[in-house]
Write a protein that holds these residues in place. Sequence first.
Motif, PDB file in Angstrom:
ATOM      1  N   ALA A 264      40.284  90.338  57.582  1.00  0.00           N
ATOM      2  CA  ALA A 264      39.359  91.206  58.325  1.00  0.00           C
ATOM      3  C   ALA A 264      37.998  91.258  57.623  1.00  0.00           C
ATOM      4  O   ALA A 264      36.951  91.273  58.285  1.00  0.00           O
ATOM      5  N   ARG A 265      37.998  91.268  56.282  1.00  0.00           N
ATOM      6  CA  ARG A 265      36.715  91.264  55.557  1.00  0.00           C
ATOM      7  C   ARG A 265      35.952  89.971  55.801  1.00  0.00           C
ATOM      8  O   ARG A 265      34.724  89.975  55.941  1.00  0.00           O
TER       9      ARG A 265
ATOM     10  N   GLU B 195      28.372  89.891  56.981  1.00  0.00           N
ATOM     11  CA  GLU B 195      27.712  90.400  55.774  1.00  0.00           C
ATOM     12  C   GLU B 195      28.558  90.114  54.527  1.00  0.00           C
ATOM     13  O   GLU B 195      28.026  89.770  53.474  1.00  0.00           O
ATOM     14  N   TYR B 196      29.864  90.242  54.659  1.00  0.00           N
ATOM     15  CA  TYR B 196      30.756  89.939  53.528  1.00  0.00           C
ATOM     16  C   TYR B 196      30.688  88.447  53.186  1.00  0.00           C
ATOM     17  O   TYR B 196      30.688  88.070  52.012  1.00  0.00           O
ATOM     18  N   VAL B 197      30.616  87.598  54.219  1.00  0.00           N
ATOM     19  CA  VAL B 197      30.516  86.156  53.978  1.00  0.00           C
ATOM     20  C   VAL B 197      29.227  85.839  53.230  1.00  0.00           C
ATOM     21  O   VAL B 197      29.222  85.059  52.272  1.00  0.00           O
ATOM     22  N   ARG B 198      28.121  86.463  53.631  1.00  0.00           N
ATOM     23  CA  ARG B 198      26.847  86.243  52.935  1.00  0.00           C
ATOM     24  C   ARG B 198      26.938  86.700  51.479  1.00  0.00           C
ATOM     25  O   ARG B 198      26.456  86.028  50.566  1.00  0.00           O
ATOM     26  N   GLN B 199      27.538  87.862  51.285  1.00  0.00           N
ATOM     27  CA  GLN B 199      27.679  88.395  49.921  1.00  0.00           C
ATOM     28  C   GLN B 199      28.486  87.432  49.045  1.00  0.00           C
ATOM     29  O   GLN B 199      28.110  87.162  47.904  1.00  0.00           O
ATOM     30  N   GLN B 200      29.589  86.914  49.572  1.00  0.00           N
ATOM     31  CA  GLN B 200      30.412  85.986  48.800  1.00  0.00           C
ATOM     32  C   GLN B 200      29.688  84.672  48.537  1.00  0.00           C
ATOM     33  O   GLN B 200      29.821  84.093  47.459  1.00  0.00           O
ATOM     34  N   ALA B 201      28.904  84.192  49.515  1.00  0.00           N
ATOM     35  CA  ALA B 201      28.139  82.955  49.314  1.00  0.00           C
ATOM     36  C   ALA B 201      27.102  83.155  48.224  1.00  0.00           C
ATOM     37  O   ALA B 201      26.888  82.266  47.388  1.00  0.00           O
TER      38      ALA B 201
ATOM     39  N   HIS C  80      25.858  80.830  44.663  1.00  0.00           N
ATOM     40  CA  HIS C  80      24.469  81.027  44.232  1.00  0.00           C
ATOM     41  C   HIS C  80      23.474  80.721  45.346  1.00  0.00           C
ATOM     42  O   HIS C  80      22.400  80.177  45.101  1.00  0.00           O
ATOM     43  N   TYR C  81      23.828  81.046  46.582  1.00  0.00           N
ATOM     44  CA  TYR C  81      22.915  80.882  47.699  1.00  0.00           C
ATOM     45  C   TYR C  81      21.818  81.942  47.611  1.00  0.00           C
ATOM     46  O   TYR C  81      22.042  83.047  47.139  1.00  0.00           O
ATOM     47  N   VAL C  82      20.641  81.575  48.119  1.00  0.00           N
ATOM     48  CA  VAL C  82      19.536  82.532  48.204  1.00  0.00           C
ATOM     49  C   VAL C  82      19.037  82.552  49.634  1.00  0.00           C
ATOM     50  O   VAL C  82      19.199  81.593  50.382  1.00  0.00           O
ATOM     51  N   LYS C  83      18.445  83.667  50.033  1.00  0.00           N
ATOM     52  CA  LYS C  83      17.906  83.791  51.382  1.00  0.00           C
ATOM     53  C   LYS C  83      16.576  83.049  51.438  1.00  0.00           C
ATOM     54  O   LYS C  83      15.914  82.847  50.420  1.00  0.00           O
ATOM     55  N   PRO C  84      16.176  82.669  52.636  1.00  0.00           N
ATOM     56  CA  PRO C  84      14.875  82.003  52.758  1.00  0.00           C
ATOM     57  C   PRO C  84      13.762  82.909  52.231  1.00  0.00           C
ATOM     58  O   PRO C  84      13.721  84.106  52.500  1.00  0.00           O
TER      59      PRO C  84
END
Length: 149
Positions: A88-89, A94-100, A105-109
Motif C-alpha cells: 500500500a505504501r 510520494e513514497y516512491v519519490r522518497q525512496q528513489a 540518490h535521485y534529485v528533482k529537476p
Amino acid sequence: MPAERFSTATRLKALGEQAAARVQRARPPRRARLTGRAALLALVMCSLVVALAYPTRQYISQRSEIADQRRQAIEAQRRADELRDEKARWQDPEYVRQQARLHLHYVKPGETGYIVRDGSGAGKPRKGQGTAERPWYDNMWDGLDAADK
C-alpha cells in the motif's frame, strides 16, 4: 494365703501360655506374599502401562507440533500484513519519490545533487572489494569508462 495367691497367679500364667500356644498352632501356615492373583494383577498393570505409553507419547508430540504450526501461522499472518502495508505504501507516488531520492540518490529537476565523501576513499574500489559492495553509480561510471577505452 499368700502362698495360694502365688500359686493361682502362676497357674493363670501357665494357662495363658498354653492358650497362646494353641492359638499359634491354630493359625494357618503363613502364605507367600505374592499370590497368583497378585502376579496376574501386576502383569495386567504392566501390560496396560506398555500399551498406553506409545499413544500417550504420540499425543504429546502431536500437541507440540500443533502448537508450532499455530505459531508459524500467526507469524505468517503477521508477515502478510506487513507486506500488504508495504504494498500500500508503494502505491503512493510520494513514497516512491522518497525512496528513489534516498536509495538511488535521485534529485528533482533544478536541484543539484551532491555526494559528500569523508576522504576515506570509501567510494573508490579497493582490491578485494566486489561490485556489489559499491554504490550503483560507481559501477555504472566504471562500466562507461571501461567501454570508452
